[in-house]
Scaffold this motif. Structure first.
Motif, mmCIF file in Angstrom:
data_model
loop_
_atom_site.group_PDB
_atom_site.id
_atom_site.type_symbol
_atom_site.label_atom_id
_atom_site.label_comp_id
_atom_site.label_asym_id
_atom_site.label_seq_id
_atom_site.Cartn_x
_atom_site.Cartn_y
_atom_site.Cartn_z
ATOM 1 N N GLY A 285 -53.022 -74.553 -39.582
ATOM 2 C CA GLY A 285 -53.384 -76.045 -39.070
ATOM 3 C C GLY A 285 -54.040 -75.574 -37.516
ATOM 4 O O GLY A 285 -54.549 -76.358 -37.169
ATOM 5 N N GLN A 286 -53.744 -74.117 -37.079
ATOM 6 C CA GLN A 286 -54.174 -74.140 -35.640
ATOM 7 C C GLN A 286 -55.799 -73.616 -35.616
ATOM 8 O O GLN A 286 -56.126 -72.715 -36.368
ATOM 9 C CB GLN A 286 -53.509 -72.895 -34.928
ATOM 10 N N ARG A 287 -56.740 -74.755 -35.257
ATOM 11 C CA ARG A 287 -58.095 -74.547 -35.399
ATOM 12 C C ARG A 287 -58.399 -73.478 -34.092
ATOM 13 O O ARG A 287 -59.774 -73.003 -34.058
ATOM 14 C CB ARG A 287 -58.555 -76.059 -35.034
ATOM 15 N N THR A 288 -57.778 -73.532 -32.985
ATOM 16 C CA THR A 288 -58.526 -72.476 -31.980
ATOM 17 C C THR A 288 -57.093 -71.847 -31.387
ATOM 18 O O THR A 288 -56.090 -72.027 -31.416
ATOM 19 C CB THR A 288 -58.673 -73.694 -30.944
ATOM 20 N N ASN B 270 -62.505 -69.427 -41.685
ATOM 21 C CA ASN B 270 -61.505 -70.573 -41.838
ATOM 22 C C ASN B 270 -60.036 -70.054 -42.115
ATOM 23 O O ASN B 270 -58.755 -70.734 -41.913
ATOM 24 C CB ASN B 270 -61.936 -71.565 -42.675
ATOM 25 N N LEU C 196 -62.322 -70.130 -32.379
ATOM 26 C CA LEU C 196 -62.485 -71.194 -33.120
ATOM 27 C C LEU C 196 -62.329 -70.663 -34.644
ATOM 28 O O LEU C 196 -63.221 -69.864 -35.125
ATOM 29 C CB LEU C 196 -63.735 -71.928 -32.777
ATOM 30 N N ARG C 197 -61.672 -71.555 -35.515
ATOM 31 C CA ARG C 197 -61.778 -71.295 -36.969
ATOM 32 C C ARG C 197 -63.160 -71.875 -37.416
ATOM 33 O O ARG C 197 -63.439 -73.018 -36.861
ATOM 34 C CB ARG C 197 -60.713 -71.672 -37.689
ATOM 35 N N ALA C 198 -63.702 -71.427 -38.330
ATOM 36 C CA ALA C 198 -64.918 -72.017 -38.703
ATOM 37 C C ALA C 198 -64.953 -71.890 -40.371
ATOM 38 O O ALA C 198 -64.755 -70.797 -40.761
ATOM 39 C CB ALA C 198 -66.205 -71.569 -38.204
ATOM 40 N N ARG C 199 -65.547 -72.985 -40.965
ATOM 41 C CA ARG C 199 -65.710 -73.039 -42.390
ATOM 42 C C ARG C 199 -66.728 -72.240 -42.971
ATOM 43 O O ARG C 199 -66.796 -71.280 -43.718
ATOM 44 C CB ARG C 199 -65.669 -74.367 -43.107
ATOM 45 N N ASN D 94 -48.668 -73.591 -30.984
ATOM 46 C CA ASN D 94 -49.968 -72.761 -30.961
ATOM 47 C C ASN D 94 -49.856 -71.294 -30.495
ATOM 48 O O ASN D 94 -49.093 -70.951 -29.451
ATOM 49 C CB ASN D 94 -50.784 -73.472 -29.738
#
Length: 122
Positions: free
Chosen positions: A64-67, A55, A12-15, A111
């Protein structure tokens, strides 16, 4: 035919990976490391990793791919060849590490998917 044998991980991307890791620890009881990773052991040689990435990582491909899902495979070279033969977008690089061999393909939605052939004994 080479094939997927399980889910190796979910990324997962995380800020703020450290804060999100703390949230998973506190609210869901997931014993994540301070950097934001946990590997679940399902059996002697079966694991699934949940990991948080910054992030701004480019590891997932497009911003834009968050996972990104990591799929365990039985024969990376054969599967990559099969995918290329079927017209699937396969990234040209592969990576060898102490954990095994890695390669990447892209699904029709754009993705990036990580394919992982574990090192012997993993």
């Amino acid at each position: 035919m080479a094939k997927v044998t399980g889910i190796g991980g979910v990324f997962l991307r995380a800020r703020n990976p450290e804060r999100l890791a703390e949230w998973y620890r506190r609210h869901l009881g997931v014993p994540m490391s301070p950097s934001g990773a946990i590997t679940f052991h399902w059996g002697e040689a079966e694991t699934t990793t949940l990991a948080l990435f910054a992030n701004d990582t480019d590891y997932f491909g497009e911003p834009g791919q968050r996972t990104m899902i990591n799929l365990r495979v039985d024969d990376l070279a054969a599967l990559l060849a099969q995918l290329r033969g079927r017209g699937v977008e396969v990234l040209p690089q592969t990576e060898d590490s102490e954990f095994g061999r890695f390669g990447w393909c892209v699904d029709p939605e754009g993705n990036r998917i990580e394919l992982w052939q574990p090192a012997p004994g993993m």
